[in-house]
Scaffold this active site. Sequence first.
Site, PDB file in Angstrom:
ATOM      1  N   GLY B  32       0.825  -1.206   0.000  1.00 24.76           N
ATOM      2  CA  GLY B  32       0.000   0.000   0.000  1.00 24.76           C
ATOM      3  C   GLY B  32       0.857   1.254   0.000  1.00 24.76           C
ATOM      4  O   GLY B  32       2.028   1.215  -0.386  1.00 24.76           O
ATOM      5  N   LEU B  34       0.524   3.642  -1.961  1.00 24.64           N
ATOM      6  CA  LEU B  34       0.872   3.541  -3.382  1.00 24.64           C
ATOM      7  C   LEU B  34       1.377   4.872  -3.946  1.00 24.64           C
ATOM      8  O   LEU B  34       0.860   5.936  -3.621  1.00 24.64           O
ATOM      9  CB  LEU B  34      -0.347   3.078  -4.172  1.00 24.64           C
ATOM     10  CG  LEU B  34      -0.938   1.737  -3.732  1.00 24.64           C
ATOM     11  CD1 LEU B  34      -2.167   1.391  -4.573  1.00 24.64           C
ATOM     12  CD2 LEU B  34       0.090   0.630  -3.804  1.00 24.64           C
ATOM     13  N   HIS B  35       2.406   4.764  -4.752  1.00 23.01           N
ATOM     14  CA  HIS B  35       2.925   5.930  -5.467  1.00 23.01           C
ATOM     15  C   HIS B  35       3.050   5.556  -6.944  1.00 23.01           C
ATOM     16  O   HIS B  35       2.704   4.430  -7.347  1.00 23.01           O
ATOM     17  CB  HIS B  35       4.259   6.393  -4.876  1.00 23.01           C
ATOM     18  CG  HIS B  35       5.268   5.280  -4.735  1.00 23.01           C
ATOM     19  ND1 HIS B  35       5.844   4.670  -5.816  1.00 23.01           N
ATOM     20  CD2 HIS B  35       5.768   4.646  -3.638  1.00 23.01           C
ATOM     21  CE1 HIS B  35       6.680   3.736  -5.398  1.00 23.01           C
ATOM     22  NE2 HIS B  35       6.651   3.686  -4.083  1.00 23.01           N
ATOM     23  N   HIS B  38       4.328   2.108  -8.012  1.00 23.74           N
ATOM     24  CA  HIS B  38       3.350   1.007  -7.987  1.00 23.74           C
ATOM     25  C   HIS B  38       2.409   1.077  -9.186  1.00 23.74           C
ATOM     26  O   HIS B  38       2.072   0.062  -9.790  1.00 23.74           O
ATOM     27  CB  HIS B  38       2.493   1.085  -6.721  1.00 23.74           C
ATOM     28  CG  HIS B  38       3.253   0.944  -5.434  1.00 23.74           C
ATOM     29  ND1 HIS B  38       3.468   1.996  -4.580  1.00 23.74           N
ATOM     30  CD2 HIS B  38       3.845  -0.137  -4.861  1.00 23.74           C
ATOM     31  CE1 HIS B  38       4.151   1.571  -3.510  1.00 23.74           C
ATOM     32  NE2 HIS B  38       4.402   0.286  -3.665  1.00 23.74           N
ATOM     33  N   ASP B 151      13.652  -2.099  -5.556  1.00 29.30           N
ATOM     34  CA  ASP B 151      14.058  -3.182  -4.664  1.00 29.30           C
ATOM     35  C   ASP B 151      14.693  -4.283  -5.510  1.00 29.30           C
ATOM     36  O   ASP B 151      14.173  -5.393  -5.614  1.00 29.30           O
ATOM     37  CB  ASP B 151      12.847  -3.696  -3.891  1.00 29.30           C
ATOM     38  CG  ASP B 151      12.209  -2.597  -3.062  1.00 29.30           C
ATOM     39  OD1 ASP B 151      12.865  -2.127  -2.127  1.00 29.30           O
ATOM     40  OD2 ASP B 151      11.072  -2.193  -3.367  1.00 29.30           O
ATOM     41  N   SER B 186       9.182   6.249  -3.376  1.00 26.38           N
ATOM     42  CA  SER B 186       9.126   5.274  -2.292  1.00 26.38           C
ATOM     43  C   SER B 186       8.083   5.696  -1.278  1.00 26.38           C
ATOM     44  O   SER B 186       7.922   6.888  -0.997  1.00 26.38           O
ATOM     45  CB  SER B 186      10.488   5.179  -1.595  1.00 26.38           C
ATOM     46  OG  SER B 186      10.353   4.498  -0.353  1.00 26.38           O
ATOM     47  N   SER B 187       7.385   4.709  -0.722  1.00 20.63           N
ATOM     48  CA  SER B 187       6.407   5.021   0.318  1.00 20.63           C
ATOM     49  C   SER B 187       7.085   5.657   1.519  1.00 20.63           C
ATOM     50  O   SER B 187       6.479   6.420   2.263  1.00 20.63           O
ATOM     51  CB  SER B 187       5.687   3.746   0.756  1.00 20.63           C
ATOM     52  OG  SER B 187       5.142   3.088  -0.366  1.00 20.63           O
TER      53      SER B 187
END
Lengths: 286, 286
Positions: B32, B34-35, B38, B151, B186-187
């Site tokens: 979740g 989300l950016h 994603h 990642d 990044s979240s």
Amino acid sequence: MITVIEKVAEMRAFITQARKQGKTIGFIPTMGALHEGHLTLMQEAKKCSDVVVASIFVNPTQFGPNEDYDAYPRTWPEDLEACSAVGVDVVFRPSVKEMYPNGWGTWVTVAGITDKLCGKSRPNHFRGVTTVVAKLFNIVQPDKAFFGQKDAQQVVVLTRMAQDLNMPVEIVMVPIVREPDGVAKSSRNSYLTAAERKSAPILYKSLCAAQQLVSQGEQSVQNIVAAVVRSIKSEPMATIDYVEIHSFPQLEEMAGLNQEALLAVAAKFGATRLIDNIILKPGERG
Amino acid sequence: MITVIEKVAEMRAFITQARKQGKTIGFIPTMGALHEGHLTLMQEAKKCSDVVVASIFVNPTQFGPNEDYDAYPRTWPEDLEACSAVGVDVVFRPSVKEMYPNGWGTWVTVAGITDKLCGKSRPNHFRGVTTVVAKLFNIVQPDKAFFGQKDAQQVVVLTRMAQDLNMPVEIVMVPIVREPDGVAKSSRNSYLTAAERKSAPILYKSLCAAQQLVSQGEQSVQNIVAAVVRSIKSEPMATIDYVEIHSFPQLEEMAGLNQEALLAVAAKFGATRLIDNIILKPGERG
């Protein structure tokens, strides 16, 4: 007609095709050296599956360094004939290199319930079992997979794995098939000398005696285990590895016998380690 | 129309139905918050899948005891809207209890390549990632699953897991999406103070400088790493966790830069740990 497949990619292509046709798949993973116990699993699979796949793979990762991997019986022509006779559709027979190529390094481990019973004397055994079965499940994608109660802890561990990892497969446990004298069918029985084979029935005899104790009202786990130990020790050729009672299928410690429980034994006859078990039922005759 | 599913059994029923209709499934597992990164994954999935499933699950088993599990941003209403806008068909949003019920205890671990880079400072992190992704793959049964290059080690580890366990899924790596100043989306960027945010571009700047060095002919891994360390250290707010170069995608040690390699960095800005990376290409301009 029976199909033999040796490559993962070919097995997968076969399964994709079968799935497209809406067929259900029953799966029996084995290490070969098939006996009546395995064939019963195949017959069970046949009853409720459109396609029956059996695998024959002596899995190196579930043998300890001093165990019988090299000596494990390999009886391919007979195995193929037996599978064919019982109506298996596909035998998956990969090489070690096909299953564990260079650079391979992913393990599936079930915690807790793998430390007791056979896990105590065979460290890393269940890690090898869960890993290879996870791989085989991903390759064969069965609806149901069939395992013998003889390896009861294995069934419990694999059921836990399938649940914990949300695998879309049902694990079916099929009762132990025994020789006329009570010895559980096992590929390892072929290791026994004539004298060892003659003394092997002591295991099942001791298990039945325990069920009788329970039916007569004995509720003490300690007393039942002691009686089984005494009984097995009456046979000089047998050396006990363990006699244990655990709740079934949770495999937890039990103070008293107030629910179904697994009474499991392992003993060596010469160099050969045999296992056996029964599910003890409070208030039932064995 | 977007469907939200919270139970494993319902998700499985949906997938069984879709599979019966011959539909292909694209899957984006997320935590979740989300950016755009994603959403790019979702758009990629949309291009080549009949049904797009995204999961939103902040997975406790991949956080260390002193990490940011509790603080991790949870932005459900916005996430749902974003998924809907980009054309996701199903959002799978299980509870922790649904994914890890009482008695749960099965792990999937990839050996070797999980010890380096982020695995060094986050022990057990990758075990949590591989385990939850194995579970999600079994639930969603995707044809393709999409992960961000940000990642990169995660992508390598998951690809290894899928190969090693013969999972019937293709892992697709999608390039990093960046802010206009180069900071990787990044979240965790939301944790940064204004001053920290202002210093964060140093990571990508240093990576680009390294690619330039390589393009100019620098082949020494040691020299490139040293240059990146110097460059990041020029920013007082950044504290380096690691700067490492490994072969890609094997993640092995490299003496010289003679093939594609992953240059990966992690650094703290205040309490917030950011990661970034590029694939170094010998003889190419960054």
